[in-house]
Motif scaffolding. Structure first.
Motif, mmCIF file in Angstrom:
data_model
loop_
_atom_site.group_PDB
_atom_site.id
_atom_site.type_symbol
_atom_site.label_atom_id
_atom_site.label_comp_id
_atom_site.label_asym_id
_atom_site.label_seq_id
_atom_site.Cartn_x
_atom_site.Cartn_y
_atom_site.Cartn_z
ATOM 1 N N ILE A 69 0.834 -1.202 0.000
ATOM 2 C CA ILE A 69 0.000 0.000 0.000
ATOM 3 C C ILE A 69 0.869 1.252 0.000
ATOM 4 O O ILE A 69 0.626 2.179 -0.773
ATOM 5 C CB ILE A 69 -0.949 -0.013 1.220
ATOM 6 N N ALA A 70 1.887 1.264 0.853
ATOM 7 C CA ALA A 70 2.734 2.451 0.975
ATOM 8 C C ALA A 70 3.585 2.677 -0.267
ATOM 9 O O ALA A 70 3.736 3.806 -0.731
ATOM 10 C CB ALA A 70 3.624 2.328 2.205
ATOM 11 N N SER A 71 4.119 1.601 -0.824
ATOM 12 C CA SER A 71 5.006 1.746 -1.988
ATOM 13 C C SER A 71 4.249 1.875 -3.299
ATOM 14 O O SER A 71 4.835 2.229 -4.317
ATOM 15 C CB SER A 71 5.957 0.555 -2.071
ATOM 16 N N LYS A 72 2.965 1.562 -3.283
ATOM 17 C CA LYS A 72 2.134 1.594 -4.477
ATOM 18 C C LYS A 72 2.713 0.702 -5.583
ATOM 19 O O LYS A 72 2.618 0.996 -6.771
ATOM 20 C CB LYS A 72 1.959 3.023 -4.986
ATOM 21 N N SER A 73 3.322 -0.416 -5.163
ATOM 22 C CA SER A 73 3.915 -1.346 -6.122
ATOM 23 C C SER A 73 2.850 -2.117 -6.890
ATOM 24 O O SER A 73 3.059 -2.506 -8.029
ATOM 25 C CB SER A 73 4.862 -2.310 -5.416
ATOM 26 N N ILE A 74 1.716 -2.327 -6.273
ATOM 27 C CA ILE A 74 0.594 -2.982 -6.940
ATOM 28 C C ILE A 74 -0.527 -1.956 -7.004
ATOM 29 O O ILE A 74 -0.992 -1.471 -5.978
ATOM 30 C CB ILE A 74 0.156 -4.246 -6.178
ATOM 31 N N ASP A 75 -0.960 -1.629 -8.211
ATOM 32 C CA ASP A 75 -1.941 -0.559 -8.399
ATOM 33 C C ASP A 75 -3.252 -0.807 -7.661
ATOM 34 O O ASP A 75 -3.845 0.117 -7.125
ATOM 35 C CB ASP A 75 -2.240 -0.369 -9.888
ATOM 36 N N VAL A 76 -3.709 -2.049 -7.652
ATOM 37 C CA VAL A 76 -5.010 -2.323 -7.044
ATOM 38 C C VAL A 76 -4.998 -2.106 -5.539
ATOM 39 O O VAL A 76 -6.039 -1.843 -4.944
ATOM 40 C CB VAL A 76 -5.506 -3.748 -7.372
ATOM 41 N N CYS A 77 -3.842 -2.178 -4.903
ATOM 42 C CA CYS A 77 -3.758 -1.972 -3.452
ATOM 43 C C CYS A 77 -3.908 -0.510 -3.071
ATOM 44 O O CYS A 77 -4.169 -0.196 -1.916
ATOM 45 C CB CYS A 77 -2.430 -2.511 -2.915
ATOM 46 N N VAL A 78 -3.749 0.390 -4.034
ATOM 47 C CA VAL A 78 -3.897 1.812 -3.754
ATOM 48 C C VAL A 78 -5.379 2.150 -3.591
ATOM 49 O O VAL A 78 -5.755 2.923 -2.701
ATOM 50 C CB VAL A 78 -3.269 2.652 -4.878
ATOM 51 N N TYR A 79 -6.237 1.574 -4.417
ATOM 52 C CA TYR A 79 -7.665 1.903 -4.426
ATOM 53 C C TYR A 79 -8.477 1.013 -3.495
ATOM 54 O O TYR A 79 -9.370 1.477 -2.815
ATOM 55 C CB TYR A 79 -8.201 1.806 -5.853
ATOM 56 N N SER A 97 -8.513 -6.299 -7.722
ATOM 57 C CA SER A 97 -9.031 -5.915 -6.411
ATOM 58 C C SER A 97 -10.293 -6.707 -6.117
ATOM 59 O O SER A 97 -10.998 -7.141 -7.020
ATOM 60 C CB SER A 97 -9.320 -4.420 -6.377
ATOM 61 N N CYS A 98 -10.552 -6.893 -4.859
ATOM 62 C CA CYS A 98 -11.778 -7.565 -4.443
ATOM 63 C C CYS A 98 -12.366 -6.772 -3.293
ATOM 64 O O CYS A 98 -11.685 -5.984 -2.644
ATOM 65 C CB CYS A 98 -11.524 -9.022 -4.076
ATOM 66 N N ASP A 99 -13.649 -6.987 -3.032
ATOM 67 C CA ASP A 99 -14.349 -6.120 -2.094
ATOM 68 C C ASP A 99 -14.192 -6.508 -0.629
ATOM 69 O O ASP A 99 -14.266 -5.664 0.238
ATOM 70 C CB ASP A 99 -15.828 -6.021 -2.448
ATOM 71 N N ARG A 100 -13.976 -7.770 -0.313
ATOM 72 C CA ARG A 100 -13.859 -8.167 1.091
ATOM 73 C C ARG A 100 -13.195 -9.526 1.216
ATOM 74 O O ARG A 100 -13.196 -10.328 0.295
ATOM 75 C CB ARG A 100 -15.210 -8.179 1.768
ATOM 76 N N VAL A 101 -12.663 -9.768 2.391
ATOM 77 C CA VAL A 101 -12.027 -11.046 2.700
ATOM 78 C C VAL A 101 -12.969 -11.800 3.630
ATOM 79 O O VAL A 101 -13.266 -11.343 4.732
ATOM 80 C CB VAL A 101 -10.657 -10.827 3.379
ATOM 81 N N ALA A 102 -13.438 -12.942 3.180
ATOM 82 C CA ALA A 102 -14.464 -13.683 3.916
ATOM 83 C C ALA A 102 -13.984 -14.107 5.296
ATOM 84 O O ALA A 102 -14.700 -13.942 6.283
ATOM 85 C CB ALA A 102 -14.900 -14.899 3.110
ATOM 86 N N TRP A 103 -12.781 -14.625 5.399
ATOM 87 C CA TRP A 103 -12.321 -15.118 6.699
ATOM 88 C C TRP A 103 -12.102 -13.983 7.689
ATOM 89 O O TRP A 103 -12.283 -14.174 8.890
ATOM 90 C CB TRP A 103 -11.089 -16.002 6.565
#
Length: 150
Positions: A69-79, A97-103
């Motif tokens: 998230i901090a490095s913005k290395s993966i675009d989907v983690c920014v949004y 990206s996905c909307d939620r983590v079930a566990w």
């Protein structure tokens, strides 16, 4: 109004409400377990895989790390704070990206349920304790009045 209910009626009412709650949770879980989930279709910018192509989910939805998230290395983690890895028909692995983590949601739900159960148990114990204290006070008061009148 609630003072007019007997203990038996209150117990039956609470049991029925608890049963209704469990029934609603079961029905809701069946309705939301749809395999055709609506995802925020946010792919990495460098992908050649079209969203209409066939793909296979290789890594289920999980939270992005603080570094991603901090490095913005993966675009989907920014949004979106969650990601899953897909493998396209062409063999390319992409991140979506996905909307939620079930566990994570299930764990939060059970934590909440545990805290509410402990709170209810504590409340019940304190009510019974207070009831016994008041009953003992009344018994002592009546005994004192009986001794005084004799």
């Amino acid at each position: 109004m609630i003072e007019l209910c007997t203990k038996k009626r209150m117990l039956i009412g609470i049991t029925l409400l608890g049963g209704l709650t469990i029934l609603v949770l079961i029905v809701e879980s069946h309705w939301t377990e749809n395999p055709n989930k609506l995802y925020l279709e946010n792919f990495e910018n460098n992908t050649r895989c079209i969203s209409g192509d066939e793909y296979e989910v290789t890594s289920e939805c999980h939270p992005c790390s603080a570094f991603e998230i901090a490095s913005k290395s993966i675009d989907v983690c920014v949004y979106a704070r969650y990601k899953e890895v897909l493998k396209c028909k062409s063999g390319e692995a992409i991140t979506r990206s996905c909307d939620r983590v079930a566990w994570l949601e299930e764990r939060a739900f059970w934590k909440f349920e545990t805290v509410m159960f402990l709170l209810a148990l504590t409340s019940c114990i304190s009510v019974y304790w207070r009831e016994n204290v008041l009953r003992q006070r009344i018994i002592r008061k009546v005994a004192r009045q009986l001794r005084a009148s004799a």
